[in-house]
Design a protein around this motif. Structure first.
Motif, PDB file in Angstrom:
ATOM      1  N   LEU A  22       0.638  -0.700  -0.080  1.00 50.23           N
ATOM      2  CA  LEU A  22      -0.087   0.171   0.008  1.00 50.23           C
ATOM      3  C   LEU A  22       0.931   1.300   0.020  1.00 50.23           C
ATOM      4  CD1 LEU A  22      -2.861   1.895   0.743  1.00 50.23           C
ATOM      5  CD2 LEU A  22      -2.577   0.994   3.005  1.00 50.23           C
ATOM      6  N   PHE A  23       1.998   1.091   0.961  1.00 49.15           N
ATOM      7  CA  PHE A  23       2.530   2.644   0.933  1.00 49.15           C
ATOM      8  C   PHE A  23       3.670   2.741  -0.357  1.00 49.15           C
ATOM      9  CE2 PHE A  23       6.850   4.723   2.367  1.00 49.15           C
ATOM     10  CZ  PHE A  23       5.633   6.199   3.257  1.00 49.15           C
ATOM     11  N   PHE A  24       3.587   1.369  -1.262  1.00 48.37           N
ATOM     12  CA  PHE A  24       4.658   2.206  -2.327  1.00 48.37           C
ATOM     13  C   PHE A  24       3.842   2.224  -3.582  1.00 48.37           C
ATOM     14  CE2 PHE A  24       8.086   0.970   0.331  1.00 48.37           C
ATOM     15  CZ  PHE A  24       9.100   1.540   0.084  1.00 48.37           C
ATOM     16  N   THR A  25       2.214   2.448  -3.708  1.00 48.80           N
ATOM     17  CA  THR A  25       1.478   1.940  -4.548  1.00 48.80           C
ATOM     18  C   THR A  25       2.210   3.593  -5.632  1.00 48.80           C
ATOM     19  OG1 THR A  25      -0.064   2.677  -3.459  1.00 48.80           O
ATOM     20  CG2 THR A  25      -0.346   0.419  -4.031  1.00 48.80           C
ATOM     21  N   LYS A  29      -3.951   4.476   9.380  1.00 53.72           N
ATOM     22  CA  LYS A  29      -2.887   4.819   9.802  1.00 53.72           C
ATOM     23  C   LYS A  29      -1.669   5.100   8.686  1.00 53.72           C
ATOM     24  CE  LYS A  29      -2.944   3.890  15.151  1.00 53.72           C
ATOM     25  NZ  LYS A  29      -2.527   2.839  15.885  1.00 53.72           N
ATOM     26  N   THR A  30      -1.479   3.889   7.740  1.00 54.59           N
ATOM     27  CA  THR A  30       0.007   3.576   7.063  1.00 54.59           C
ATOM     28  C   THR A  30      -0.859   4.565   5.941  1.00 54.59           C
ATOM     29  OG1 THR A  30      -0.352   1.187   6.899  1.00 54.59           O
ATOM     30  CG2 THR A  30       0.382   2.196   4.760  1.00 54.59           C
ATOM     31  N   LEU A  31      -2.089   4.559   4.701  1.00 51.88           N
ATOM     32  CA  LEU A  31      -2.350   5.881   3.865  1.00 51.88           C
ATOM     33  C   LEU A  31      -2.886   7.086   4.878  1.00 51.88           C
ATOM     34  CD1 LEU A  31      -3.595   5.643   1.400  1.00 51.88           C
ATOM     35  CD2 LEU A  31      -6.391   6.193   2.698  1.00 51.88           C
ATOM     36  N   THR A  32      -2.745   7.596   6.294  1.00 53.21           N
ATOM     37  CA  THR A  32      -2.352   8.890   6.736  1.00 53.21           C
ATOM     38  C   THR A  32      -0.816   8.945   6.374  1.00 53.21           C
ATOM     39  OG1 THR A  32      -4.014   8.565   8.191  1.00 53.21           O
ATOM     40  CG2 THR A  32      -2.602  10.176   8.435  1.00 53.21           C
ATOM     41  N   ALA A  33       0.564   8.179   6.931  1.00 56.02           N
ATOM     42  CA  ALA A  33       2.270   8.283   6.766  1.00 56.02           C
ATOM     43  C   ALA A  33       1.881   8.684   4.756  1.00 56.02           C
ATOM     44  CB  ALA A  33       1.875   7.190   7.152  1.00 56.02           C
ATOM     45  N   LEU A  34       1.536   7.669   3.979  1.00 56.74           N
ATOM     46  CA  LEU A  34       1.566   8.035   2.866  1.00 56.74           C
ATOM     47  C   LEU A  34       1.399   9.408   2.514  1.00 56.74           C
ATOM     48  CD1 LEU A  34       2.263   7.726   0.334  1.00 56.74           C
ATOM     49  CD2 LEU A  34       0.401   5.753   0.137  1.00 56.74           C
ATOM     50  N   LEU A  73       3.402  11.940   3.471  1.00 56.49           N
ATOM     51  CA  LEU A  73       4.996  12.123   3.275  1.00 56.49           C
ATOM     52  C   LEU A  73       4.974  12.432   1.582  1.00 56.49           C
ATOM     53  CD1 LEU A  73       7.976  10.758   3.121  1.00 56.49           C
ATOM     54  CD2 LEU A  73       7.172   9.006   1.929  1.00 56.49           C
ATOM     55  N   VAL A  74       4.653  12.357   1.380  1.00 58.47           N
ATOM     56  CA  VAL A  74       4.195  12.343  -0.723  1.00 58.47           C
ATOM     57  C   VAL A  74       3.536  14.531  -0.331  1.00 58.47           C
ATOM     58  CG1 VAL A  74       3.566  10.752  -1.298  1.00 58.47           C
ATOM     59  CG2 VAL A  74       1.531  12.314  -0.934  1.00 58.47           C
ATOM     60  N   SER A  75       3.008  15.088   0.305  1.00 58.68           N
ATOM     61  CA  SER A  75       2.229  16.298   0.542  1.00 58.68           C
ATOM     62  C   SER A  75       3.822  17.018   1.210  1.00 58.68           C
ATOM     63  CB  SER A  75       1.080  16.240   1.693  1.00 58.68           C
ATOM     64  OG  SER A  75      -0.044  15.391   1.312  1.00 58.68           O
ATOM     65  N   VAL A  76       4.281  16.464   2.107  1.00 60.43           N
ATOM     66  CA  VAL A  76       4.789  17.034   2.945  1.00 60.43           C
ATOM     67  C   VAL A  76       6.574  17.525   1.904  1.00 60.43           C
ATOM     68  CG1 VAL A  76       7.675  17.443   4.200  1.00 60.43           C
ATOM     69  CG2 VAL A  76       4.982  16.808   5.415  1.00 60.43           C
ATOM     70  N   ILE A  77       7.062  16.254   0.840  1.00 56.70           N
ATOM     71  CA  ILE A  77       8.239  16.657  -0.334  1.00 56.70           C
ATOM     72  C   ILE A  77       7.458  18.042  -1.583  1.00 56.70           C
ATOM     73  CG2 ILE A  77       8.821  15.434  -1.759  1.00 56.70           C
ATOM     74  CD1 ILE A  77       9.165  12.948  -0.121  1.00 56.70           C
ATOM     75  N   GLY A  78       5.756  17.125  -1.160  1.00 58.67           N
ATOM     76  CA  GLY A  78       5.357  18.112  -2.402  1.00 58.67           C
ATOM     77  C   GLY A  78       5.566  19.644  -2.106  1.00 58.67           C
ATOM     78  N   ILE A  79       4.915  19.929  -0.648  1.00 53.24           N
ATOM     79  CA  ILE A  79       5.697  21.728  -0.778  1.00 53.24           C
ATOM     80  C   ILE A  79       6.137  22.390  -0.405  1.00 53.24           C
ATOM     81  CG2 ILE A  79       4.806  22.968   1.479  1.00 53.24           C
ATOM     82  CD1 ILE A  79       2.046  21.059   1.871  1.00 53.24           C
ATOM     83  N   ILE A  80       7.314  21.215  -0.127  1.00 54.28           N
ATOM     84  CA  ILE A  80       9.037  21.552   0.180  1.00 54.28           C
ATOM     85  C   ILE A  80       9.246  21.718  -1.762  1.00 54.28           C
ATOM     86  CG2 ILE A  80      11.539  21.320  -0.161  1.00 54.28           C
ATOM     87  CD1 ILE A  80      10.181  19.456   2.939  1.00 54.28           C
ATOM     88  N   GLN A  81       8.909  21.154  -2.543  1.00 50.52           N
ATOM     89  CA  GLN A  81       9.191  21.082  -3.684  1.00 50.52           C
ATOM     90  C   GLN A  81       8.535  22.078  -4.326  1.00 50.52           C
ATOM     91  OE1 GLN A  81       6.847  18.046  -6.715  1.00 50.52           O
ATOM     92  NE2 GLN A  81       8.983  18.003  -7.565  1.00 50.52           N
ATOM     93  N   VAL A  94      -4.081  16.894  11.092  1.00 54.70           N
ATOM     94  CA  VAL A  94      -3.280  17.417  10.593  1.00 54.70           C
ATOM     95  C   VAL A  94      -2.207  17.313   8.699  1.00 54.70           C
ATOM     96  CG1 VAL A  94       0.029  18.123  10.129  1.00 54.70           C
ATOM     97  CG2 VAL A  94      -1.619  18.526  12.264  1.00 54.70           C
ATOM     98  N   SER A  95      -2.721  15.886   8.316  1.00 54.75           N
ATOM     99  CA  SER A  95      -2.450  14.875   7.594  1.00 54.75           C
ATOM    100  C   SER A  95      -3.283  15.860   6.865  1.00 54.75           C
ATOM    101  CB  SER A  95      -2.126  13.937   7.311  1.00 54.75           C
ATOM    102  OG  SER A  95      -2.130  13.174   6.647  1.00 54.75           O
ATOM    103  N   ILE A  96      -4.770  15.632   7.101  1.00 53.58           N
ATOM    104  CA  ILE A  96      -5.695  15.964   5.740  1.00 53.58           C
ATOM    105  C   ILE A  96      -5.584  17.290   5.545  1.00 53.58           C
ATOM    106  CG2 ILE A  96      -8.313  16.845   5.693  1.00 53.58           C
ATOM    107  CD1 ILE A  96      -8.729  14.308   6.917  1.00 53.58           C
ATOM    108  N   ILE A  97      -4.772  18.433   6.346  1.00 54.37           N
ATOM    109  CA  ILE A  97      -4.741  19.392   5.990  1.00 54.37           C
ATOM    110  C   ILE A  97      -3.382  20.132   5.138  1.00 54.37           C
ATOM    111  CG2 ILE A  97      -3.940  22.288   6.403  1.00 54.37           C
ATOM    112  CD1 ILE A  97      -5.591  21.238   8.642  1.00 54.37           C
ATOM    113  N   LEU A  98      -2.305  19.063   5.025  1.00 47.11           N
ATOM    114  CA  LEU A  98      -1.475  19.413   3.837  1.00 47.11           C
ATOM    115  C   LEU A  98      -1.984  18.990   2.565  1.00 47.11           C
ATOM    116  CD1 LEU A  98       1.181  17.550   6.494  1.00 47.11           C
ATOM    117  CD2 LEU A  98       1.479  20.167   5.552  1.00 47.11           C
ATOM    118  N   GLY A  99      -2.422  16.847   2.581  1.00 44.22           N
ATOM    119  CA  GLY A  99      -3.219  16.442   1.588  1.00 44.22           C
ATOM    120  C   GLY A  99      -3.856  17.422   0.632  1.00 44.22           C
ATOM    121  N   ILE A 100      -4.773  18.448   1.082  1.00 49.43           N
ATOM    122  CA  ILE A 100      -5.610  19.209   0.718  1.00 49.43           C
ATOM    123  C   ILE A 100      -5.249  20.360  -0.202  1.00 49.43           C
ATOM    124  CG2 ILE A 100      -7.524  21.189   0.565  1.00 49.43           C
ATOM    125  CD1 ILE A 100      -8.935  19.377   2.143  1.00 49.43           C
ATOM    126  N   ILE A 101      -4.260  21.074   0.470  1.00 50.08           N
ATOM    127  CA  ILE A 101      -2.861  21.635  -0.073  1.00 50.08           C
ATOM    128  C   ILE A 101      -2.584  21.601  -1.174  1.00 50.08           C
ATOM    129  CG2 ILE A 101      -0.592  23.264   1.039  1.00 50.08           C
ATOM    130  CD1 ILE A 101      -2.321  23.490   3.500  1.00 50.08           C
TER     131      ILE A 101
END
Length: 394
Positions: free
Chosen positions: A18-21, A107-112, A115-123, A183-190
């Motif tokens: 799931l995490f790597f999909t 929880k795994t989906l939240t972590a994923l 992760l992609v959101s934090v990297i995306g925002i930094i990007q 927090v994950s949801i907010i980052l995900g929406i952004i």
């Protein structure tokens, strides 16, 4: 090891898959294959329900399309993607239906998503990119402000978030203390809006509205589409992409692909199609002489699958998605009367109903089930629906 230990380890490897999909199918598929081996070692008895049988019928129609396809070898090779989808479907059905495992799945989906959101925002802020030995790990399309994070394509990132956010929101609304998920949801929406993806934006507005409506938050369900539409129009890159779709000639390649696909379907087998992923090889042959650079797939999952798998294939695909969406709503309806004992199954059913509706809507103007990681994620969701349905029905 006893049966329970084997199943626990199988579930652990499925979570890894799931995490790597959305990151790499080359990592996700071996993890899920390991999960399958461990599940088989547990001697788990599988009872087939209607959706299970429809999945097998779908695989059968895909194999038929390869047997009668134009480029048979290529079609058989491409069809292996659907074999991986149905594999994760059955794994999710058998392994993800209990409260503790549903919680770990979320929880795994939240972590994923985090992760992609934090990297995306930094990007987005820094323009950061990372390429290792000519393999792009963190990239963004040249000349745009769109981000892709570690999903190598903005559309894939948007589709991942569009599928995941309704599930996370469904759990977050009920579990008041889950700060990390919020927090994950907010980052995900952004991050979702920073992808500037048109189709996923329309789909997410619909899916979140449906989710809030069935949660009886009708005022929010009514106002949310308005608010998200306003946000879309206030964010210049997304606004530009939304309005450019209506400019004359801008969708010429999509229209050309659509016409080429219909012509291709009519001139070959209308029942079994030209073969999975064979449109990619045949599109130029069926495009107008003056326009040979059409898209290599049709921006509509249903038409693309009709062309490649014929009437039999598209009928099976619609039956699979339709049954999964119907069952997710039926799961919710049965479980809402017994919240205390089945709250996790109820929240997951709510989220997956909205997520699968979003996938169905988004694919009216795209075809992202051919992205192996996304396909595995969607079929994993359908497997959870099937597992909950079998459990609650019995």
């Amino acid at each position: 090891m006893d049966k329970k230990t084997y199943k626990d380890k199988a579930f652990f490897f499925l979570l890894g898959g799931l995490f790597f999909t959305p990151i790499s199918a080359y990592a996700a598929i071996p993890l899920t294959l390991t999960s399958l081996v461990l599940l088989l070692l547990s001697r788990n008895n599988i009872r087939f329900n209607l959706l299970d049988k429809l999945q097998i019928i779908l695989l059968g129609t895909i194999l038929l399309s390869s047997i009668f396809g134009v480029y048979k070898r290529h079609s058989f090779y491409a069809s292996s993607a659907f074999l991986s989808y149905i594999l994760v479907y059955f794994l999710a059905k058998e392994l993800v239906s209990e409260k503790q495992r549903l919680e770990k799945f979320v929880k795994t989906l939240t972590a994923l998503v985090t992760l992609v959101s934090v990297i995306g925002i930094i990007q987005y802020i820094t323009g950061f990119s990372l390429v290792y030995k000519n393999i792009p790990i963190v990239t963004r399309p040249l000349g745009t402000n769109r981000i892709a994070s570690i999903c190598y394509n903005p559309l894939i990132l948007a589709a991942l978030l569009g599928f995941s956010l309704p599930i996370l929101i469904s759990f977050s609304i009920e579990e008041k203390s889950k700060v990390f998920s919020r927090v994950s949801i907010i980052l995900g929406i952004i991050t979702f809006f920073l992808t500037s993806s048109r189709g996923p934006t329309v789909a997410l507005i619909f899916s979140l509205s449906i989710l809030l409506f069935i949660k009886k938050k009708k005022l929010i369900a009514f106002s949310l589409p308005i608010a998200l539409t306003v946000i879309s129009l206030l964010y210049p890159p997304l606004k530009t992409r939304l309005f450019i779709a209506f400019k004359e000639g801008i969708n010429l390649s999509r229209l050309t692909a659509f016409k080429a696909g219909i012509k291709m379907w009519k001139e070959n087998s209308i029942f079994t199609g030209v073969g999975i992923h064979n449109f990619y090889l045949l599109c130029e042959e069926y495009s107008p002489v003056e326009y040979k650079k059409g898209a290599h797939y049709i921006h509509n999952m249903y038409i693309n699958f009709l062309v490649e798998a014929g009437i039999l294939g598209i009928s099976a695909l619609i039956a699979v998605f339709g049954t999964a969406i119907k069952w997710s709503l039926e799961n919710y309806s049965r479980l809402k009367e017994n919240l205390r004992d089945n709250e996790y199954e109820k929240w997951m059913s709510q989220g997956l109903f909205a997520s699968l509706i979003g996938v169905a809507i988004h694919n009216l103007i795209d075809n992202n089930i051919y992205v192996v990681g996304l396909g595995m994620l969607f079929w994993m969701g359908m497997g959870i629906v099937s597992g909950i349905y079998s459990k609650t029905k019995s």
